[in-house]
Design an enzyme around this catalytic site. Structure first.
Site, short mmCIF file in Angstrom:
data_model
loop_
_atom_site.label_atom_id
_atom_site.label_comp_id
_atom_site.label_asym_id
_atom_site.label_seq_id
_atom_site.Cartn_x
_atom_site.Cartn_y
_atom_site.Cartn_z
N ARG A 1 29.18 18.74 -6.16
CA ARG A 1 28.83 19.94 -6.96
C ARG A 1 27.78 20.81 -6.27
O ARG A 1 26.86 21.33 -6.91
CB ARG A 1 28.33 19.56 -8.36
CG ARG A 1 29.29 18.75 -9.18
CD ARG A 1 30.55 19.53 -9.57
NE ARG A 1 31.35 18.77 -10.50
CZ ARG A 1 32.28 17.88 -10.13
NH1 ARG A 1 32.54 17.65 -8.87
NH2 ARG A 1 32.96 17.22 -11.05
N SER B 1 31.06 20.35 -18.10
CA SER B 1 30.02 19.31 -17.98
C SER B 1 28.66 19.99 -17.84
O SER B 1 28.47 20.82 -16.96
CB SER B 1 30.25 18.48 -16.72
OG SER B 1 31.54 17.93 -16.75
N GLU C 1 24.30 20.92 -14.45
CA GLU C 1 25.33 21.44 -13.53
C GLU C 1 25.41 22.97 -13.54
O GLU C 1 25.48 23.58 -12.47
CB GLU C 1 26.69 20.82 -13.87
CG GLU C 1 27.76 21.15 -12.85
CD GLU C 1 29.08 20.49 -13.15
OE1 GLU C 1 29.15 19.25 -13.24
OE2 GLU C 1 30.08 21.22 -13.27
C1 LIG Z 1 35.79 23.89 -20.22
C2 LIG Z 1 35.21 23.85 -18.81
C3 LIG Z 1 35.62 22.85 -17.94
C4 LIG Z 1 35.10 22.79 -16.65
N1 LIG Z 1 35.52 21.80 -15.82
C5 LIG Z 1 35.06 21.72 -14.55
C6 LIG Z 1 35.50 20.68 -13.68
O1 LIG Z 1 36.35 19.85 -14.03
N2 LIG Z 1 34.99 20.64 -12.43
C7 LIG Z 1 34.09 21.57 -11.98
O2 LIG Z 1 33.68 21.48 -10.82
N3 LIG Z 1 33.65 22.58 -12.79
C8 LIG Z 1 34.12 22.67 -14.05
N4 LIG Z 1 33.68 23.67 -14.89
C9 LIG Z 1 32.68 24.64 -14.40
C10 LIG Z 1 33.33 25.94 -13.86
O3 LIG Z 1 34.62 26.11 -14.34
C11 LIG Z 1 33.36 25.99 -12.33
O4 LIG Z 1 32.09 25.77 -11.78
C12 LIG Z 1 33.90 27.33 -11.82
O5 LIG Z 1 34.12 27.28 -10.42
C13 LIG Z 1 32.98 28.51 -12.14
O6 LIG Z 1 33.69 29.69 -11.84
P1 LIG Z 1 33.24 31.09 -12.44
O7 LIG Z 1 34.09 32.13 -11.77
O8 LIG Z 1 33.31 31.06 -13.91
O9 LIG Z 1 31.75 31.18 -11.91
P2 LIG Z 1 30.48 31.82 -12.63
O10 LIG Z 1 30.12 30.97 -13.80
O11 LIG Z 1 30.69 33.26 -12.85
O12 LIG Z 1 29.36 31.62 -11.51
C14 LIG Z 1 28.92 30.32 -11.18
C15 LIG Z 1 27.97 30.45 -9.94
O13 LIG Z 1 28.73 30.95 -8.85
C16 LIG Z 1 28.21 32.20 -8.39
N5 LIG Z 1 29.36 33.03 -8.04
C17 LIG Z 1 30.40 33.36 -8.85
N6 LIG Z 1 31.31 34.07 -8.14
C18 LIG Z 1 30.83 34.20 -6.88
C19 LIG Z 1 31.29 34.84 -5.69
N7 LIG Z 1 32.46 35.48 -5.64
N8 LIG Z 1 30.49 34.79 -4.60
C20 LIG Z 1 29.30 34.14 -4.60
N9 LIG Z 1 28.82 33.51 -5.69
C21 LIG Z 1 29.58 33.55 -6.82
C22 LIG Z 1 27.41 32.76 -9.55
O14 LIG Z 1 26.39 33.63 -9.10
C23 LIG Z 1 26.85 31.47 -10.15
O15 LIG Z 1 25.75 31.04 -9.39
C24 LIG Z 1 34.17 23.76 -16.20
C25 LIG Z 1 33.78 24.79 -17.08
C26 LIG Z 1 34.30 24.84 -18.37
C27 LIG Z 1 33.89 25.95 -19.29
#
Ligand SMILES: Cc1cc2nc3c(=O)[nH]c(=O)nc-3n(C[C@H](O)[C@H](O)[C@H](O)COP(=O)(O)OP(=O)(O)OC[C@H]3O[C@@H](n4cnc5c(N)ncnc54)[C@H](O)[C@@H]3O)c2cc1C
Length: 342
Positions: free
Chosen positions: A168, A242, A338
């Site tokens: 992570r 998580s 996380e």
């Molecule tokens: C129901 C649920 C289940 C989940 N299950 C998992 C799982 O099984 N495994 C897991 O690893 N995660 C899981 N997650 C967490 C999440 O889905 C992941 O971390 C996902 O990759 C976040 O993507 P996002 O586009 O929503 O990022 P955001 O929440 O928008 O951003 C997260 C971080 O990434 C940065 N960021 C976003 N986009 C960019 C970009 N293009 N360039 C540089 N930085 C950027 C942001 O600044 C922030 O620091 C889960 C979340 C939920 C709600």
């Protein structure tokens, strides 16, 4: 330069984060091309503001109104960028929905990403925390990515070593917040697909690895079914998946813990350490299904904190601290959050 950018002021982020926290961005830009980012750098006032690069908002906890510029990564597009005897190379733009991208690769007959099905968010954010689930991690099939560097105004290519992936974690989580905006990500999907059924719950629902009925789609469908059964849907109740990482301990520490709590679930790591299920630790402390105001602990998965209505980021943090303290007092283990706190 600013006139060419559609900067909006005081934009609500409530629908742009899966916790559903009601916070505002002082300035907001929907980024549709790298030229938008170059224009931000060229504008002194915009460039001086604190920056938040935003994808799907599914790994964020907004703790206050954001006093700067939110860059919502909206670029789309996905294609085959190369092929060789070993792999098909597929590239997707940062704003593509991760799960749709995974299903697109599977629909084309390319395996590799199926264990990461149904993870919310965008392609661009997926390398940031090296997303992982059901015994797989993004880094396994990652090839390279392109990122805009706000320090230099250049687009840089990062290969797997450059990204310094860990559990992570990656160089993008360690970097100064807002330094890089990932523009696109390329994966090398193997021509010789091998299923990863290391996760016992997955293996239990699928045919044997030698059965021709076992396809990337069958694995993806099984993962989707498991996730839908266990994880709350952010469309129904606010959450960020998580809330804590699973703590990693040495074999000696795990042995001691196991002697005291024989049912404690742990997963052996290739480096000899053990990873302990944080959800189990939280459940043992009696937090599963509990609420403090509108902040709560999910009743089906104790690792997930939820917003039952109008919880603020501060209320979620306060609940998470009480859980951290209880787990520490009982097991001597500290749970690291996380999601990224903003
Ligand atoms: C129901 C649920 C289940 C989940 N299950 C998992 C799982 O099984 N495994 C897991 O690893 N995660 C899981 N997650 C967490 C999440 O889905 C992941 O971390 C996902 O990759 C976040 O993507 P996002 O586009 O929503 O990022 P955001 O929440 O928008 O951003 C997260 C971080 O990434 C940065 N960021 C976003 N986009 C960019 C970009 N293009 N360039 C540089 N930085 C950027 C942001 O600044 C922030 O620091 C889960 C979340 C939920 C709600």
């Amino acid at each position: 330069m600013r006139d060419t950018l559609s900067i909006q002021a005081d934009v609500s982020l409530q629908k742009l984060n899966t916790f559903g926290i009601d916070a505002k961005a002082r300035a907001f830009l929907a980024v549709r091309s790298v030229d938008d980012l170059r224009a931000v750098v060229a504008d002194e006032a915009l460039c001086a503001m604190p920056r938040l690069v935003l994808g799907g908002g599914s790994n964020l906890l907004l703790t206050r109104d954001f006093p700067g510029l939110v860059l919502h990564m909206c670029m789309t597009g996905k294609s085959v960028s190369d092929e060789d005897d070993a792999a098909i190379y597929v590239t997707a733009a940062a704003g593509e929905n991760w799960h749709d991208f995974v299903r697109w690769t599977i629909g084309n007959g390319w395996g590799g990403l199926e264990n990461l099905s149904l993870i919310p968010g965008t392609v661009g954010a997926a390398p940031v925390q090296n997303i992982g689930a059901y015994g797989a991690e993004l880094r396994e099939y990652f090839h390279s990515l392109q990122a805009f560097d706000f320090h230099t105004g250049d687009v840089r290519t990062f290969n797997r070593e450059d990204c310094r992936f860990a559990y992570r974690d990656s160089v993008f989580r360690q970097a100064e917040p807002g330094r890089f905006a990932i523009l696109s990500v390329t994966f090398a999907l193997p021509r010789q697909w091998r299923p990863n059924l290391a996760w016992p719950e997955l293996a239990a629902t699928l045919p044997d690895a030698t059965d021709p009925a076992l396809t990337p789609k069958a694995v993806s469908d099984a993962i989707i079914a498991i996730r839908q059964r266990k994880l709350p849907d952010p469309a129904q109740i606010g959450n960020a998946g998580s809330f804590f990482k699973n703590p990693t301990v040495t074999a000696a520490v795990f042995e001691k813990l196991k002697a005291a709590w024989p049912t404690m679930p742990g997963y052996a790591q290739p480096d000899g350490n053990w990873r302990i299920a944080a959800g189990w630790l939280i459940e043992q402390c009696g937090w599963k299904g509990k609420n403090v105001g509108d902040a709560g602990v999910c009743e089906t998965q104790a690792l997930v904190l939820v917003n039952r209505g109008l919880a603020s980021g501060a209320e979620i943090i306060s609940l998470s601290q009480r859980i951290q303290e209880d787990v520490k007092a009982r097991f001597g283990l500290w749970l690291e959050p996380e999601p990224v706190f903003v």
